[in-house]
Scaffold this motif. Structure first.
Motif, PDB file in Angstrom:
ATOM      1  N   GLY A 168       0.787  -1.226   0.000  1.00  0.00           N
ATOM      2  CA  GLY A 168       0.000   0.000   0.000  1.00  0.00           C
ATOM      3  C   GLY A 168       0.819   1.277   0.000  1.00  0.00           C
ATOM      4  N   ALA A 169       2.146   1.163  -0.101  1.00  0.00           N
ATOM      5  CA  ALA A 169       3.001   2.347  -0.176  1.00  0.00           C
ATOM      6  C   ALA A 169       2.997   2.887  -1.609  1.00  0.00           C
ATOM      7  N   VAL A 170       3.178   4.196  -1.750  1.00  0.00           N
ATOM      8  CA  VAL A 170       3.207   4.819  -3.075  1.00  0.00           C
ATOM      9  C   VAL A 170       4.547   4.494  -3.737  1.00  0.00           C
ATOM     10  N   GLN A 171       4.501   3.656  -4.765  1.00  0.00           N
ATOM     11  CA  GLN A 171       5.708   3.258  -5.490  1.00  0.00           C
ATOM     12  C   GLN A 171       6.052   4.280  -6.569  1.00  0.00           C
ATOM     13  N   PHE A 172       5.028   4.784  -7.275  1.00  0.00           N
ATOM     14  CA  PHE A 172       5.210   5.814  -8.298  1.00  0.00           C
ATOM     15  C   PHE A 172       4.122   6.856  -8.092  1.00  0.00           C
ATOM     16  N   HIS A 173       4.469   8.133  -8.277  1.00  0.00           N
ATOM     17  CA  HIS A 173       3.485   9.204  -8.202  1.00  0.00           C
ATOM     18  C   HIS A 173       3.864  10.267  -9.224  1.00  0.00           C
ATOM     19  N   TYR A 174       3.003  10.400 -10.239  1.00  0.00           N
ATOM     20  CA  TYR A 174       3.204  11.383 -11.298  1.00  0.00           C
ATOM     21  C   TYR A 174       2.010  12.311 -11.376  1.00  0.00           C
ATOM     22  N   THR A 175       2.270  13.578 -11.627  1.00  0.00           N
ATOM     23  CA  THR A 175       1.253  14.515 -12.057  1.00  0.00           C
ATOM     24  C   THR A 175       1.482  14.651 -13.557  1.00  0.00           C
ATOM     25  N   LEU A 176       0.529  14.158 -14.342  1.00  0.00           N
ATOM     26  CA  LEU A 176       0.696  14.092 -15.792  1.00  0.00           C
ATOM     27  C   LEU A 176      -0.050  15.226 -16.482  1.00  0.00           C
ATOM     28  N   VAL A 177       0.684  16.033 -17.209  1.00  0.00           N
ATOM     29  CA  VAL A 177       0.105  17.087 -18.034  1.00  0.00           C
ATOM     30  C   VAL A 177      -0.061  16.489 -19.430  1.00  0.00           C
TER      31      VAL A 177
END
Length: 156
Positions: free
Chosen positions: A96-105
């Protein structure tokens, strides 16, 4: 800007389990009524059909990132036309840990000529209709973004 150091966009060392979101740019590349999809060669979503794109580098505009990423992944020169939307993309690991986090434009672009040649982290590339894209893509957001861009093109 020449004196400003830029981060290497291919430095992936802190993208996994990041301490902050990464800004990524997805490119919705159009040629007529067809959109360009690539099959991803790296995580997240490795092996899945997706839009070309990648991390924005320091000192680079969103449109510059779109042009660079499309060229690096497909060999195509594109002309960005508009920002279509922004998408939050988070991948959690089994704990449940955040492995990838992107803000995609998500940027729409036109590609007037040439055929895609896979490079960088793209395994395959092809021009498809919007309905074919919906069948090939596994992430619902990819289909939504493509359809949104298509509707904006039709309205314009």
């Amino acid at each position: 800007m020449a004196d400003t150091p830029t981060a290497a966009p291919d430095d992936r060392s802190s993208r996994e389990y990041p301490d902050r979101p990464w800004v990524g740019v997805g490119v919705i590349v159009w040629r007529g009524e067809r959109v360009l999809l690539i099959r991803r060669g790296r995580p997240p979503r490795m092996g899945q059909w997706s839009l070309p794109g990648g991390a924005q580098a320091v000192g680079e505009t969103v449109f510059e990132t779109a042009v660079r990423e499309a060229l690096e992944e497909t060999g195509l020169h594109v002309v960005p036309t508009e920002v279509v939307t922004v998408v939050d993309a988070m991948t959690l690991d089994d704990a449940g840990a955040v492995q990838f986090h992107y803000t995609l434009v998500e940027v729409a672009a036109d590609s007037p000529e040439g055929e895609p040649v896979c490079a960088d982290d793209a395994l395959e590339a092809r021009w498809v209709t919007v309905d074919e894209a919906a069948e090939l893509t596994e992430w619902d957001e990819t289909e939504r973004v493509i359809r949104l861009s298509a509707s904006r093109r039709d309205a314009g």
